[in-house]
Design a protein around this motif. Structure first.
Motif, PDB file in Angstrom:
ATOM      1  N   MET A   1      27.133  29.572  36.843  1.00 10.52           N
ATOM      2  CA  MET A   1      28.331  30.256  37.359  1.00 10.52           C
ATOM      3  C   MET A   1      28.393  30.092  38.871  1.00 10.52           C
ATOM      4  O   MET A   1      27.406  30.353  39.574  1.00 10.52           O
ATOM      5  CB  MET A   1      28.283  31.749  36.993  1.00 10.52           C
ATOM      6  CG  MET A   1      29.488  32.519  37.492  1.00 10.52           C
ATOM      7  SD  MET A   1      29.647  34.192  36.831  1.00 10.52           S
ATOM      8  CE  MET A   1      28.210  34.993  37.541  1.00 10.52           C
ATOM      9  N   ASN A   2      29.538  29.658  39.363  1.00  8.54           N
ATOM     10  CA  ASN A   2      29.737  29.525  40.810  1.00  8.54           C
ATOM     11  C   ASN A   2      30.257  30.845  41.377  1.00  8.54           C
ATOM     12  O   ASN A   2      31.345  31.298  41.009  1.00  8.54           O
ATOM     13  CB  ASN A   2      30.750  28.418  41.115  1.00  8.54           C
ATOM     14  CG  ASN A   2      30.121  27.038  41.082  1.00  8.54           C
ATOM     15  OD1 ASN A   2      28.906  26.898  41.169  1.00  8.54           O
ATOM     16  ND2 ASN A   2      30.942  26.026  40.938  1.00  8.54           N
ATOM     17  N   VAL A   3      29.469  31.426  42.275  1.00 10.46           N
ATOM     18  CA  VAL A   3      29.811  32.712  42.880  1.00 10.46           C
ATOM     19  C   VAL A   3      29.932  32.522  44.384  1.00 10.46           C
ATOM     20  O   VAL A   3      28.960  32.098  45.041  1.00 10.46           O
ATOM     21  CB  VAL A   3      28.749  33.781  42.579  1.00 10.46           C
ATOM     22  CG1 VAL A   3      29.161  35.119  43.178  1.00 10.46           C
ATOM     23  CG2 VAL A   3      28.508  33.904  41.077  1.00 10.46           C
ATOM     24  N   ASN A   4      31.098  32.814  44.930  1.00  8.85           N
ATOM     25  CA  ASN A   4      31.313  32.724  46.373  1.00  8.85           C
ATOM     26  C   ASN A   4      31.507  34.120  46.951  1.00  8.85           C
ATOM     27  O   ASN A   4      32.147  34.978  46.336  1.00  8.85           O
ATOM     28  CB  ASN A   4      32.533  31.859  46.686  1.00  8.85           C
ATOM     29  CG  ASN A   4      32.340  30.410  46.269  1.00  8.85           C
ATOM     30  OD1 ASN A   4      31.212  29.941  46.173  1.00  8.85           O
ATOM     31  ND2 ASN A   4      33.422  29.701  46.014  1.00  8.85           N
ATOM     32  N   LEU A   5      30.949  34.316  48.129  1.00  8.64           N
ATOM     33  CA  LEU A   5      31.079  35.597  48.836  1.00  8.64           C
ATOM     34  C   LEU A   5      31.875  35.373  50.106  1.00  8.64           C
ATOM     35  O   LEU A   5      31.509  34.548  50.947  1.00  8.64           O
ATOM     36  CB  LEU A   5      29.690  36.154  49.172  1.00  8.64           C
ATOM     37  CG  LEU A   5      29.639  37.400  50.074  1.00  8.64           C
ATOM     38  CD1 LEU A   5      30.357  38.575  49.447  1.00  8.64           C
ATOM     39  CD2 LEU A   5      28.187  37.757  50.396  1.00  8.64           C
ATOM     40  N   LEU A   6      32.979  36.099  50.241  1.00 10.64           N
ATOM     41  CA  LEU A   6      33.815  36.053  51.448  1.00 10.64           C
ATOM     42  C   LEU A   6      33.626  37.366  52.199  1.00 10.64           C
ATOM     43  O   LEU A   6      33.908  38.445  51.656  1.00 10.64           O
ATOM     44  CB  LEU A   6      35.290  35.871  51.064  1.00 10.64           C
ATOM     45  CG  LEU A   6      36.319  35.968  52.189  1.00 10.64           C
ATOM     46  CD1 LEU A   6      36.087  34.893  53.257  1.00 10.64           C
ATOM     47  CD2 LEU A   6      37.745  35.881  51.631  1.00 10.64           C
ATOM     48  N   ILE A   7      33.176  37.273  53.447  1.00 12.22           N
ATOM     49  CA  ILE A   7      32.926  38.449  54.272  1.00 12.22           C
ATOM     50  C   ILE A   7      33.909  38.420  55.441  1.00 12.22           C
ATOM     51  O   ILE A   7      33.884  37.502  56.260  1.00 12.22           O
ATOM     52  CB  ILE A   7      31.485  38.487  54.795  1.00 12.22           C
ATOM     53  CG1 ILE A   7      30.477  38.312  53.647  1.00 12.22           C
ATOM     54  CG2 ILE A   7      31.219  39.800  55.539  1.00 12.22           C
ATOM     55  CD1 ILE A   7      29.032  38.173  54.121  1.00 12.22           C
ATOM     56  N   ILE A   8      34.756  39.436  55.512  1.00 18.25           N
ATOM     57  CA  ILE A   8      35.799  39.491  56.536  1.00 18.25           C
ATOM     58  C   ILE A   8      35.315  40.287  57.749  1.00 18.25           C
ATOM     59  O   ILE A   8      34.989  41.474  57.640  1.00 18.25           O
ATOM     60  CB  ILE A   8      37.084  40.146  55.983  1.00 18.25           C
ATOM     61  CG1 ILE A   8      37.538  39.483  54.674  1.00 18.25           C
ATOM     62  CG2 ILE A   8      38.191  40.123  57.033  1.00 18.25           C
ATOM     63  CD1 ILE A   8      37.982  38.058  54.811  1.00 18.25           C
ATOM     64  N   ASP A   9      35.233  39.644  58.891  1.00 16.72           N
ATOM     65  CA  ASP A   9      35.047  40.293  60.202  1.00 16.72           C
ATOM     66  C   ASP A   9      33.955  41.358  60.234  1.00 16.72           C
ATOM     67  O   ASP A   9      34.194  42.513  60.621  1.00 16.72           O
ATOM     68  CB  ASP A   9      36.372  40.921  60.659  1.00 16.72           C
ATOM     69  CG  ASP A   9      37.500  39.903  60.766  1.00 16.72           C
ATOM     70  OD1 ASP A   9      37.264  38.714  60.512  1.00 16.72           O
ATOM     71  OD2 ASP A   9      38.628  40.318  61.090  1.00 16.72           O
ATOM     72  N   PRO A  10      32.711  41.000  59.895  1.00 13.25           N
ATOM     73  CA  PRO A  10      31.617  41.973  59.888  1.00 13.25           C
ATOM     74  C   PRO A  10      30.979  42.116  61.271  1.00 13.25           C
ATOM     75  O   PRO A  10      29.760  41.944  61.441  1.00 13.25           O
ATOM     76  CB  PRO A  10      30.641  41.352  58.888  1.00 13.25           C
ATOM     77  CG  PRO A  10      30.795  39.868  59.125  1.00 13.25           C
ATOM     78  CD  PRO A  10      32.258  39.662  59.450  1.00 13.25           C
ATOM     79  N   GLN A  11      31.780  42.444  62.254  1.00 12.73           N
ATOM     80  CA  GLN A  11      31.373  42.330  63.653  1.00 12.73           C
ATOM     81  C   GLN A  11      31.044  43.676  64.283  1.00 12.73           C
ATOM     82  O   GLN A  11      31.546  44.728  63.865  1.00 12.73           O
ATOM     83  CB  GLN A  11      32.472  41.612  64.430  1.00 12.73           C
ATOM     84  CG  GLN A  11      32.632  40.146  64.004  1.00 12.73           C
ATOM     85  CD  GLN A  11      33.983  39.571  64.371  1.00 12.73           C
ATOM     86  OE1 GLN A  11      34.945  39.696  63.608  1.00 12.73           O
ATOM     87  NE2 GLN A  11      34.075  38.932  65.538  1.00 12.73           N
ATOM     88  N   ASN A  12      30.215  43.625  65.307  1.00 14.51           N
ATOM     89  CA  ASN A  12      29.758  44.854  65.959  1.00 14.51           C
ATOM     90  C   ASN A  12      30.900  45.750  66.391  1.00 14.51           C
ATOM     91  O   ASN A  12      30.842  46.976  66.232  1.00 14.51           O
ATOM     92  CB  ASN A  12      28.899  44.512  67.173  1.00 14.51           C
ATOM     93  CG  ASN A  12      27.521  44.003  66.807  1.00 14.51           C
ATOM     94  OD1 ASN A  12      26.970  44.372  65.774  1.00 14.51           O
ATOM     95  ND2 ASN A  12      26.963  43.144  67.653  1.00 14.51           N
ATOM     96  N   ASP A  13      31.951  45.183  66.955  1.00 14.67           N
ATOM     97  CA  ASP A  13      33.040  45.998  67.486  1.00 14.67           C
ATOM     98  C   ASP A  13      33.776  46.781  66.413  1.00 14.67           C
ATOM     99  O   ASP A  13      34.490  47.743  66.725  1.00 14.67           O
ATOM    100  CB  ASP A  13      34.031  45.134  68.277  1.00 14.67           C
ATOM    101  CG  ASP A  13      33.741  45.138  69.776  1.00 14.67           C
ATOM    102  OD1 ASP A  13      32.936  45.979  70.228  1.00 14.67           O
ATOM    103  OD2 ASP A  13      34.322  44.301  70.491  1.00 14.67           O
TER     104      ASP A  13
END
Length: 271
Positions: A1-13
């Motif tokens: 199974m192909n599993v992709n993880l998209l993480i949006i703007d996990p930034q300090n600010d």
């Protein structure tokens, strides 16, 4: 199974930690949970894509760009409308940009997208606030080492005359600015041969919402098969005061088959 993880703007600010410019309540714990998820289940992830809000210190969506009618400062979270611009209530500090900004706001209203907000200065490229949350960054590095495969990092927001919530396209694309136009390659990479797309990041009311809705719209317009899409609901939070925007996003996404699971619940899909 192909599993992709998209993480949006996990930034300090965006995290509710000391020194953050635009802290989202709950974001620090969100990112720690996401880091733990990757630490425990990274071997099941085929790819990881991280988007990074990336701005100059002066741009149309921040307070430093604008002046009040008397030349004074514009408070954070002020909504700049086309009418307020035409009435002289708010003006660009660089008056030569008035025609460009007027045209942008006209287009923004025509498109019916988010109103323009003057945000606090945040995620200035190259600063501490632009960096990925430390616990998450460590796990991304560990994943790269274990898989001998790079995390895909995508910058957004460099063009200073348009807001850029969603990673795929600016709120008002500019004909001569390629970075503002729809990123079809990124969308295709996330969807192609993907069985499960997991999505996390900050903030669920704005950049996560815009990114997911842009991707759904692209797939619908191209008549593409969507993978199973899951929002990691305990790995994202809304900007304070925008809970209604978050609820609206969840309802719209759910109506299109997007699920919401905790990180632990999503982990069960990987077994």
């Amino acid at each position: 199974m192909n599993v992709n993880l998209l993480i949006i703007d996990p930034q300090n600010d965006f995290c509710d930690i000391l020194g953050a410019a635009l802290p989202v309540t709950g974001a620090d714990e969100d990112m720690k949970r996401l880091a733990a998820f990757i630490a425990g289940h990274g071997s099941a992830l085929s790819s990881i894509t991280v988007t990074l809000d990336s701005h100059a210190s002066v741009a149309v969506e921040r307070t430093t760009f604008w002046a009040a009618h008397d030349g004074g400062e514009v408070p954070p979270f002020t909504i700049i409308t086309l009418d307020s611009l035409r009435n002289g209530e708010y003006i660009p500090r660089d008056c030569s940009l008035l025609p460009s900004v007027t045209a942008m706001l006209e287009k923004l209203e025509q498109l019916g997208r988010h109103q323009l907000i003057a945000w606090p200065v945040h995620c200035v490229t190259g600063t501490w606030g632009h960096n990925i949350h430390t616990a998450l960054s460590q796990q991304l590095n560990a994943w790269e080492f274990a898989r001998q495969c790079p995390v895909t990092r995508v910058l957004k927001g460099q063009y200073p005359l348009s807001e850029h919530y969603g990673v795929f396209e600016a709120e008002v694309p500019h004909e001569d600015e390629e970075a503002t136009k729809f990123n079809e390659r990124l969308a295709t990479d996330l969807l192609r041969n993907t069985d499960l797309l997991l999505i996390a990041g900050e903030a669920s009311s704005h950049c996560v919402a815009a990114s997911v809705e842009q991707l759904l719209g692209y797939a619908r317009g191209k008549n593409l098969r969507l993978p199973r899409m899951v929002l990691l609901r305990d790995c994202m939070s809304a900007v304070t005061g925008f809970d209604a925007a978050e609820r609206g996003f969840f309802e719209r996404a759910g109506a299109q088959g997007v699920e919401r699971l905790t990180a632990n619940e999503a982990a069960e899909l990987l077994d």
